[in-house]
Write a protein that holds these residues in place. Structure first.
Motif, PDB file in Angstrom:
ATOM      1  N   PHE A 169       6.591   5.280  -4.881  1.00 51.13           N
ATOM      2  CA  PHE A 169       6.665   4.954  -3.446  1.00 51.13           C
ATOM      3  C   PHE A 169       7.257   6.161  -2.704  1.00 51.13           C
ATOM      4  O   PHE A 169       6.700   6.647  -1.724  1.00 51.13           O
ATOM      5  CB  PHE A 169       7.538   3.710  -3.225  1.00 51.13           C
ATOM      6  CG  PHE A 169       7.772   3.385  -1.777  1.00 51.13           C
ATOM      7  CD1 PHE A 169       6.922   2.532  -1.099  1.00 51.13           C
ATOM      8  CD2 PHE A 169       8.833   3.955  -1.075  1.00 51.13           C
ATOM      9  CE1 PHE A 169       7.122   2.241   0.248  1.00 51.13           C
ATOM     10  CE2 PHE A 169       9.042   3.671   0.272  1.00 51.13           C
ATOM     11  CZ  PHE A 169       8.183   2.812   0.932  1.00 51.13           C
ATOM     12  N   HIS A 170       8.377   6.666  -3.205  1.00 49.37           N
ATOM     13  CA  HIS A 170       9.092   7.744  -2.501  1.00 49.37           C
ATOM     14  C   HIS A 170       8.328   9.069  -2.562  1.00 49.37           C
ATOM     15  O   HIS A 170       8.283   9.812  -1.583  1.00 49.37           O
ATOM     16  CB  HIS A 170      10.509   7.859  -3.075  1.00 49.37           C
ATOM     17  CG  HIS A 170      11.277   6.597  -2.821  1.00 49.37           C
ATOM     18  ND1 HIS A 170      11.996   6.385  -1.680  1.00 49.37           N
ATOM     19  CD2 HIS A 170      11.336   5.434  -3.518  1.00 49.37           C
ATOM     20  CE1 HIS A 170      12.500   5.161  -1.691  1.00 49.37           C
ATOM     21  NE2 HIS A 170      12.108   4.559  -2.807  1.00 49.37           N
ATOM     22  N   GLU A 171       7.687   9.324  -3.692  1.00 48.37           N
ATOM     23  CA  GLU A 171       6.892  10.551  -3.806  1.00 48.37           C
ATOM     24  C   GLU A 171       5.725  10.502  -2.834  1.00 48.37           C
ATOM     25  O   GLU A 171       5.412  11.482  -2.150  1.00 48.37           O
ATOM     26  CB  GLU A 171       6.368  10.707  -5.243  1.00 48.37           C
ATOM     27  CG  GLU A 171       7.475  11.000  -6.238  1.00 48.37           C
ATOM     28  CD  GLU A 171       7.068  10.713  -7.679  1.00 48.37           C
ATOM     29  OE1 GLU A 171       5.852  10.617  -7.958  1.00 48.37           O
ATOM     30  OE2 GLU A 171       7.967  10.578  -8.520  1.00 48.37           O
ATOM     31  N   GLY A 172       5.087   9.344  -2.758  1.00 53.17           N
ATOM     32  CA  GLY A 172       3.936   9.192  -1.853  1.00 53.17           C
ATOM     33  C   GLY A 172       4.351   9.333  -0.402  1.00 53.17           C
ATOM     34  O   GLY A 172       3.732  10.095   0.371  1.00 53.17           O
ATOM     35  N   VAL A 173       5.402   8.637  -0.005  1.00 48.25           N
ATOM     36  CA  VAL A 173       5.840   8.679   1.394  1.00 48.25           C
ATOM     37  C   VAL A 173       6.288  10.093   1.755  1.00 48.25           C
ATOM     38  O   VAL A 173       5.960  10.616   2.823  1.00 48.25           O
ATOM     39  CB  VAL A 173       6.980   7.655   1.652  1.00 48.25           C
ATOM     40  CG1 VAL A 173       7.570   7.837   3.040  1.00 48.25           C
ATOM     41  CG2 VAL A 173       6.454   6.221   1.488  1.00 48.25           C
ATOM     42  N   ASN A 174       7.005  10.744   0.840  1.00 46.12           N
ATOM     43  CA  ASN A 174       7.497  12.097   1.137  1.00 46.12           C
ATOM     44  C   ASN A 174       6.340  13.070   1.357  1.00 46.12           C
ATOM     45  O   ASN A 174       6.326  13.806   2.348  1.00 46.12           O
ATOM     46  CB  ASN A 174       8.401  12.588   0.005  1.00 46.12           C
ATOM     47  CG  ASN A 174       8.994  13.947   0.322  1.00 46.12           C
ATOM     48  OD1 ASN A 174       9.670  14.111   1.345  1.00 46.12           O
ATOM     49  ND2 ASN A 174       8.707  14.939  -0.511  1.00 46.12           N
ATOM     50  N   LEU A 175       5.365  13.071   0.441  1.00 42.98           N
ATOM     51  CA  LEU A 175       4.255  14.027   0.581  1.00 42.98           C
ATOM     52  C   LEU A 175       3.480  13.753   1.877  1.00 42.98           C
ATOM     53  O   LEU A 175       3.134  14.681   2.609  1.00 42.98           O
ATOM     54  CB  LEU A 175       3.321  13.957  -0.639  1.00 42.98           C
ATOM     55  CG  LEU A 175       2.126  14.916  -0.602  1.00 42.98           C
ATOM     56  CD1 LEU A 175       2.578  16.369  -0.500  1.00 42.98           C
ATOM     57  CD2 LEU A 175       1.238  14.725  -1.838  1.00 42.98           C
ATOM     58  N   ALA A 176       3.241  12.478   2.157  1.00 42.83           N
ATOM     59  CA  ALA A 176       2.502  12.135   3.386  1.00 42.83           C
ATOM     60  C   ALA A 176       3.275  12.590   4.619  1.00 42.83           C
ATOM     61  O   ALA A 176       2.692  13.075   5.597  1.00 42.83           O
ATOM     62  CB  ALA A 176       2.261  10.628   3.438  1.00 42.83           C
TER      63      ALA A 176
END
Ligand SMILES: Cc1ncc(C[n+]2csc(CCOP(=O)(O)OP(=O)(O)O)c2C)c(N)n1
Length: 344
Positions: A169-176
């Motif tokens: 979740f955090h990796e996805g939100v951060n990259l986006a």
């Protein structure tokens, strides 16, 4: 702008760019969604559904409203609480029933779990069960829109409140967030992650507040109010496709059934079920329509029409055969030739 939740239904629809027919379609899709899952429970007790069985009771309004605010070219990555997304996108109910029962007519042709549904023709990506694995998938889709210069295209990924504790979740939100990608994250906060309540899952007021740590906006909305969800999603989508970056929209509901059919949710206080039953999203939408001029007779007709439609759709699914065992691996693995193709 002042909140207009008190506006008359007609004025409210106008301000959202919707008309009476749009609102009726949303109501109908909510009824279909609940009707499918209620029939699913019966099929399960009849021994016709293999494995366990998951529903999104209480989340029909949010799922339908989010999907209604998307455009057909948007990719959607819904989860097990979001059957309303499939229904709104146009996945025919008989195919959903067929999927439940492992029949050939289901989207995975009897090859995957009963709520693991996707249909790339409808731009719905089948869920990966390992929560919240769909976030990085949606972020990858959004990155592909950017690389290909595809304007007015947005990816949507769902997660639960509990799933938002996982690293992906955090990796996805951060990259986006870093790349300001056209993606909207929908967090179905139904207050329970299986038997774990929110206060044991995050230390912020709202689980979506953690988005602030990645420099993006989060919006907390009443998930039982389809119009409020629609409004928030429409704004987030507009912002995302205009280059303003992603948003996390947290739709707050209560999971009105157990985690799945094998769980009686004994750990959820009974008063909470009673309180949230009064906020039922379908009843809320019905009241909105009646106040806006839809007559009781018309409502009866809509409800009756949905019932008849689902009876016929279930019959069609029951007529769909089980897959031929000799085809068990067909369409499951890519061939060497397909893997040679640079697109793979
Ligand atoms: C990585 C991973 N761990 C555990 C599970 C089993 N599991 C499926 S749903 C779920 C609860 C998730 O809670 P939440 O994200 O709040 O969604 P909800 O089920 O409440 O809608 C769990 C533990 C899983 N699918 N994936």
């Amino acid at each position: 702008m002042a909140t207009t939740a008190e506006a008359t239904p007609k004025a409210r629809l106008r301000e959202l760019g919707l008309d009476r027919e749009d609102a009726i379609a949303m109501y109908r899709n909510m009824l279909i969604t609940r009707g499918i899952e209620e029939r699913g429970h019966i099929l399960f007790r009849q021994g016709k559904i293999p494995g366990s069985f998951y529903t999104g009771r209480g989340n029909e309004g949010a799922a339908v409203a989010v999907a209604s605010a998307t455009k057909p070219q948007d990719h959607l990555c819904p989860l097990q609480r979001d059957m309303g997304v499939h229904v709104t996108r146009g996945l025919e109910p008989w195919r959903i029933f067929a999927q439940y029962m492992g029949r050939v007519g289901g989207p995975t042709r009897g090859r995957d779990g009963n709520v693991h549904i996707g249909d790339m023709k409808l731009n719905i990506v089948g869920m990966v069960s390992h929560l919240p694995a769909m976030l990085p998938v949606a972020v990858g889709l959004a990155l592909s829109y950017r690389i290909r210069n595809e304007a007015d295209r947005c990816a949507f990924a769902w997660s639960g409140d509990g799933a938002s504790a996982r690293g992906d979740f955090h990796e996805g939100v951060n990259l986006a967030a870093v790349r300001k990608l056209p993606v909207v994250f929908i967090m179905d906060n139904n207050q329970w992650a299986y038997s774990t309540p929110g206060n044991l899952g995050y230390n912020t007021e709202h689980p979506s507040d953690r988005a602030k740590g990645y420099g993006i906006e989060n919006v907390v909305v009443d998930g039982t109010d389809a119009m409020a969800v629609y409004e928030a999603v429409k704004a987030a989508r507009d912002k995302a496709v205009e280059g303003g970056g992603p948003t996390v929209i947290e739709a707050v509901t209560l999971r009105m059934e157990g985690h799945a059919v094998h769980d009686d949710a004994f750990y959820v206080p009974k008063e909470d079920f009673e309180t949230w039953a009064k906020k039922d999203p379908i009843e809320k939408m019905r009241a909105f329509l009646l106040e806006g001029g839809v007559s009781e007779d018309e409502d009866e007709e809509i409800r009756g029409g949905v019932k008849r439609f689902l009876v016929e759709q279930l019959e069609k699914a029951e007529a769909s055969p089980e897959p031929d065992p000799s085809t068990a691996t067909t369409g499951v693995y890519a061939s060497p030739e397909e893997l040679d193709n640079p697109h793979h």
